[in-house]
Design an enzyme around this catalytic site. Structure first.
Site, PDB file in Angstrom:
ATOM      1  N   HIS A   1       0.835  -1.206   0.000  1.00 18.94           N
ATOM      2  CA  HIS A   1       0.000   0.000   0.000  1.00 18.94           C
ATOM      3  C   HIS A   1       0.875   1.264   0.000  1.00 18.94           C
ATOM      4  CE1 HIS A   1      -2.736  -2.906   2.213  1.00 18.94           C
ATOM      5  NE2 HIS A   1      -3.474  -2.541   1.183  1.00 18.94           N
TER       6      HIS A   1
ATOM      7  N   GLN B   1     -18.052  -6.629  -1.190  1.00 18.58           N
ATOM      8  CA  GLN B   1     -17.209  -7.435  -2.083  1.00 18.58           C
ATOM      9  C   GLN B   1     -16.822  -8.783  -1.475  1.00 18.58           C
ATOM     10  OE1 GLN B   1     -14.097  -4.239  -2.116  1.00 18.58           O
ATOM     11  NE2 GLN B   1     -12.650  -5.933  -2.096  1.00 18.58           N
TER      12      GLN B   1
HETATM   13  O1  PAF Z   1      -7.872  -3.935  -3.506  1.00 18.68           O
HETATM   14  C1  PAF Z   1      -8.527  -3.605  -2.500  1.00 18.68           C
HETATM   15  O2  PAF Z   1      -8.009  -3.433  -1.411  1.00 18.68           O
HETATM   16  C2  PAF Z   1     -10.034  -3.419  -2.629  1.00 18.68           C
HETATM   17  O3  PAF Z   1     -10.587  -4.345  -3.499  1.00 18.68           O
HETATM   18  C3  PAF Z   1     -10.425  -1.979  -3.021  1.00 18.68           C
HETATM   19  C4  PAF Z   1      -9.930  -1.602  -4.395  1.00 18.68           C
HETATM   20  C5  PAF Z   1      -9.884  -1.001  -1.982  1.00 18.68           C
HETATM   21  C6  PAF Z   1     -11.954  -1.854  -3.028  1.00 18.68           C
HETATM   22  O4  PAF Z   1     -12.499  -2.173  -1.800  1.00 18.68           O
END
Ligand code: PAF
Length: 279
Positions: free
Chosen positions: A37, A62
């Site tokens: 990140h 998700q």
């Molecule tokens: O890759 C991720 O961490 C997630 O899928 C995202 C893009 C932040 C969407 O929740």
């Protein structure tokens, strides 16, 4: 560094920064931040964004019913410190309740690139990803947004969503960040026992070997992929998929060669890991 929890407050602030001529970058994350990140924030800095907005939100939409939404690691205090140190200028910590209001009923569905790979194994996953990313795009209205190549299919799906819905946002895809052992950095690595972590190295190792051998001469995908799958199973992981696809269309490729991407997903104990390599 600004901290926002209310979507409307973030949106108001972003609008005023934009009106002042600022270039805004968005780095969407689910938190529990690691070097991967931080490399996305560094990429936003490298591209000279005036404001770097990092969103930290474990998006319930998700996750499938039997997935790890409840136990997904969270550490708001550590995330804040890491964002500050990395040079983020704003962090957005919404709650599921203020992102998805009562009777939320509008979702974004990408119907081509999200069909196979993780999309086939995790029904509804990319609908959740596209919906939350579209909402973040609308809230922040960034000039560009940075995603990681580790989620290769996700990055392609988001690029298509951006194109097809005319968001007018540059989608930047930053390279995978690996541990010195080769293991792709992931918040889910924290679930791994020392033995599982050791076993997980088969993923990057077999992908790198395949890439090196395919660079000399393209290889039959069927043969090459079964070799990778056999190595993964031998190390004690359970293969979810090993596929070689055209890097743009995500359609299955007959040979592993230039312009293809090899992707794997496998269960290491209870933890589902993914990795990929562009050939
Ligand atoms: O890759 C991720 O961490 C997630 O899928 C995202 C893009 C932040 C969407 O929740």
């Amino acid at each position: 560094m600004k901290i926002f929890r209310e979507p409307s407050k973030l949106q108001k602030w972003c609008r005023s920064r934009k009106a002042n001529g600022c270039k805004i970058a968005l780095v969407p994350t689910m938190g529990y931040l690691h070097e991967g990140h931080l490399s996305l924030i560094a990429e936003a800095k490298r591209r000279k964004a005036d404001e770097i907005v990092v969103s930290v939100f474990v998006n319930p939409v998700q996750f499938g019913p039997n997935e790890d939404y409840a136990k997904y690691p969270r550490d708001e205090r550590a995330d804040l410190a890491k964002c500050r140190a990395a040079g983020a200028t704003a962090v957005f910590f919404p709650t599921p309740e203020n992102m998805y209001l009562d009777r939320h009923s509008v979702y974004v569905v990408e119907e081509d690139l999200s069909k196979g790979l993780c999309g086939a194994r995790r029904p509804g996953h990319f609908r959740g990803v596209c919906t939350v990313v579209a909402k973040l795009f609308n809230l922040v209205q960034p000039d560009f947004a940075v995603f990681g190549q580790k989620d290769y299919q996700q990055a392609q799906v988001i690029k298509r969503m951006e194109r097809d819905l005319n968001f007018g946002i540059d989608i930047v895809v930053a390279p995978i960040v690996r541990e010195p052992s080769g293991l792709a950095r992931s918040s889910r690595n924290t679930y791994l026992s020392p033995a599982e972590r050791e076993a997980a190295l088969v993923l990057s190792r077999s992908l790198m070997e395949l890439k090196a051998s395919a660079a000399d001469s393209p290889r039959s995908a069927k043969q090459a992929l079964s070799k990778v799958a056999a190595a993964i199973e031998k190390a004690g992981l359970k293969v979810d998929y090993v596929e070689c696809v055209d890097a743009k269309t995500l359609e299955n490729a007959k040979s592993v060669g230039p312009g293809t991407c090899v992707l794997v997903a496998a269960y290491d104990g209870k933890t589902r890991l993914i990795d990929n390599v562009l050939v």
